[in-house]
Scaffold this active site. Structure first.
Site, PDB file in Angstrom:
ATOM      1  N   HIS A 126       0.816  -1.229   0.000  1.00 45.64           N
ATOM      2  CA  HIS A 126       0.000   0.000   0.000  1.00 45.64           C
ATOM      3  C   HIS A 126       0.846   1.275   0.000  1.00 45.64           C
ATOM      4  O   HIS A 126       0.307   2.361  -0.208  1.00 45.64           O
ATOM      5  CB  HIS A 126      -0.928   0.044   1.224  1.00 45.64           C
ATOM      6  CG  HIS A 126      -1.999  -1.010   1.212  1.00 45.64           C
ATOM      7  ND1 HIS A 126      -2.883  -1.159   0.169  1.00 45.64           N
ATOM      8  CD2 HIS A 126      -2.313  -1.975   2.116  1.00 45.64           C
ATOM      9  CE1 HIS A 126      -3.713  -2.169   0.428  1.00 45.64           C
ATOM     10  NE2 HIS A 126      -3.381  -2.687   1.597  1.00 45.64           N
ATOM     11  N   ASP A 163      -2.703 -10.586  -2.561  1.00 48.82           N
ATOM     12  CA  ASP A 163      -3.299 -10.104  -1.313  1.00 48.82           C
ATOM     13  C   ASP A 163      -4.772  -9.741  -1.578  1.00 48.82           C
ATOM     14  O   ASP A 163      -5.136  -9.387  -2.703  1.00 48.82           O
ATOM     15  CB  ASP A 163      -2.529  -8.864  -0.844  1.00 48.82           C
ATOM     16  CG  ASP A 163      -2.908  -8.404   0.550  1.00 48.82           C
ATOM     17  OD1 ASP A 163      -2.179  -8.711   1.493  1.00 48.82           O
ATOM     18  OD2 ASP A 163      -3.941  -7.716   0.688  1.00 48.82           O
ATOM     19  N   HIS A 165      -6.290  -7.215  -0.729  1.00 48.46           N
ATOM     20  CA  HIS A 165      -6.419  -5.772  -0.981  1.00 48.46           C
ATOM     21  C   HIS A 165      -5.619  -5.388  -2.235  1.00 48.46           C
ATOM     22  O   HIS A 165      -4.565  -5.975  -2.506  1.00 48.46           O
ATOM     23  CB  HIS A 165      -5.883  -4.974   0.214  1.00 48.46           C
ATOM     24  CG  HIS A 165      -6.559  -5.313   1.511  1.00 48.46           C
ATOM     25  ND1 HIS A 165      -6.036  -6.215   2.410  1.00 48.46           N
ATOM     26  CD2 HIS A 165      -7.717  -4.866   2.032  1.00 48.46           C
ATOM     27  CE1 HIS A 165      -6.855  -6.308   3.458  1.00 48.46           C
ATOM     28  NE2 HIS A 165      -7.887  -5.501   3.255  1.00 48.46           N
ATOM     29  N   ASP A 243      -4.521 -12.765   3.318  1.00 42.24           N
ATOM     30  CA  ASP A 243      -5.736 -12.308   4.003  1.00 42.24           C
ATOM     31  C   ASP A 243      -7.000 -12.602   3.204  1.00 42.24           C
ATOM     32  O   ASP A 243      -8.100 -12.255   3.633  1.00 42.24           O
ATOM     33  CB  ASP A 243      -5.649 -10.812   4.368  1.00 42.24           C
ATOM     34  CG  ASP A 243      -4.998  -9.969   3.294  1.00 42.24           C
ATOM     35  OD1 ASP A 243      -4.739 -10.489   2.189  1.00 42.24           O
ATOM     36  OD2 ASP A 243      -4.739  -8.780   3.565  1.00 42.24           O
TER      37      ASP A 243
HETATM   38 ZN   LIG Z   1      -4.174  -7.196   2.580  1.00 45.39          ZN
END
Ligand SMILES: [Zn+2]
Length: 305
Positions: A126, A163, A165, A243
């Site tokens: 991120h 991931d 995200h 995740d």
């Molecule tokens: Zn994540």
């Protein structure tokens, strides 16, 4: 050639408090499961060195890197965004996390290891060129890609981010750099929300809440595998977040270990075909301890085989 497992004790010193899911215990969960599986006996282990400021400047704005060095607190915490903060040892952990990724590139490119897994934290995907975000300070995998292009003059690097995200930081850093083919699958709509359509070399793959292994595998097959093959990468980097596991309540995918095994083996086939099996993976998310340990173990095993 062996797989090298790179980490550093300092990566456990970034302690953001008992309530925060991105905890030092995540690295213990991985180590415990790796040892219990017996796989520990067939891997190399290496201790990371710190990334230098000059190496970080390859992927991040100089002013941003210098700001993080300057704002390390002597005690307490400095809040960088809603869920990202720096404690007294956070910078040190982040320097070893990025440094592990650089060491992994060096070992693969110098023929000292066949594959690499970086068990590091804080995670990185991120973190944008000039912004900390979502638990991430430096974008470890982006630093590795830039290092591979800078030091070894590579011209085609694939980064695959599974991931749950979106890897917004990696997209930000490579949006105008077609030397990198970036493939990111993620739950959408979900954090970090404002995801654009990407471009010819940024292959965003939004998937709905509830996505299971069959849907995930079909989407990856339909959207990425041929393009990765056609790109003929000289190195494949993985932003390995776990995740999306169904036991992980951070998000709403229903993946299991065999799905992480599957995508890793698909990437290994492409790595074997185009880049002598050179596959490097760095830990991103994954917050359900048992699922994280099990998933990383099958991921490492699949990289090695
Ligand atoms: Zn994540």
């Amino acid at each position: 050639m062996s797989l090298v497992f790179i980490s550093h004790p300092a990566c456990a010193l970034h302690d953001v408090g008992d309530e925060h899911p991105e905890s030092p215990e995540r690295l213990d969960a991985i180590n415990d499961r790796l040892i219990a599986s017996g796989l520990d006996y067939s891997i190399l282990r290496a201790e990371a060195k710190k990334a230098s400021r000059k190496q970080l400047y390859l992927a991040h704005d100089k002013t941003y890197v210098d700001k993080l060095f300057a704002c390390t607190p002597k005690e307490g915490r400095v809040q960088l965004d809603d869920d990202t903060s720096m404690m007294p040892r956070s910078l040190e952990a982040a320097l070893y996390a990025a440094g592990a990724n650089i060491m992994a590139v060096d070992m693969l490119m110098q023929g000292k290891a066949g594959q690499a897994f970086c068990a590091v934290r804080p995670p990185g995907h991120h973190a944008e060129r000039d912004k900390a975000m979502g638990f991430c300070l430096f974008n470890n995998v982006a630093v590795a890609a830039h290092w591979a292009m800078h030091k070894y003059k590579l011209e085609r690097i694939a980064i695959v981010d599974f991931d749950v995200h979106h890897g917004n930081g990696t997209e930000d850093i490579f949006f105008n750099d077609p030397r990198v083919l970036f493939c990111s699958s993620y739950e959408y709509p979900f954090y970090p929300f404002n995801v654009g359509p990407g471009n010819e070399h940024i292959l965003n793959l939004p998937l709905p809440a509830g996505t299971d292994g069959d849907t995930f595998r079909q989407a990856v097959t339909d959207n990425w595998l041929d393009k990765l093959d056609a790109f003929a990468p000289q190195l494949i980097l993985i932003s390995a977040g776990f995740d999306g596991h169904y036991e992980d309540d951070m998000a709403h995918f229903r993946l299991v270990e065999t799905d992480y095994d599957w995508i890793t083996r698909e990437l290994k086939i492409i790595a074997n075909k185009h880049c002598s099996g050179r596959l490097m993976s760095s830990l991103e998310g994954g917050y359900a301890m048992s699922a994280l340990g099990r998933s990383v173990t099958v991921h490492i095993k699949a990289m090695m085989e």
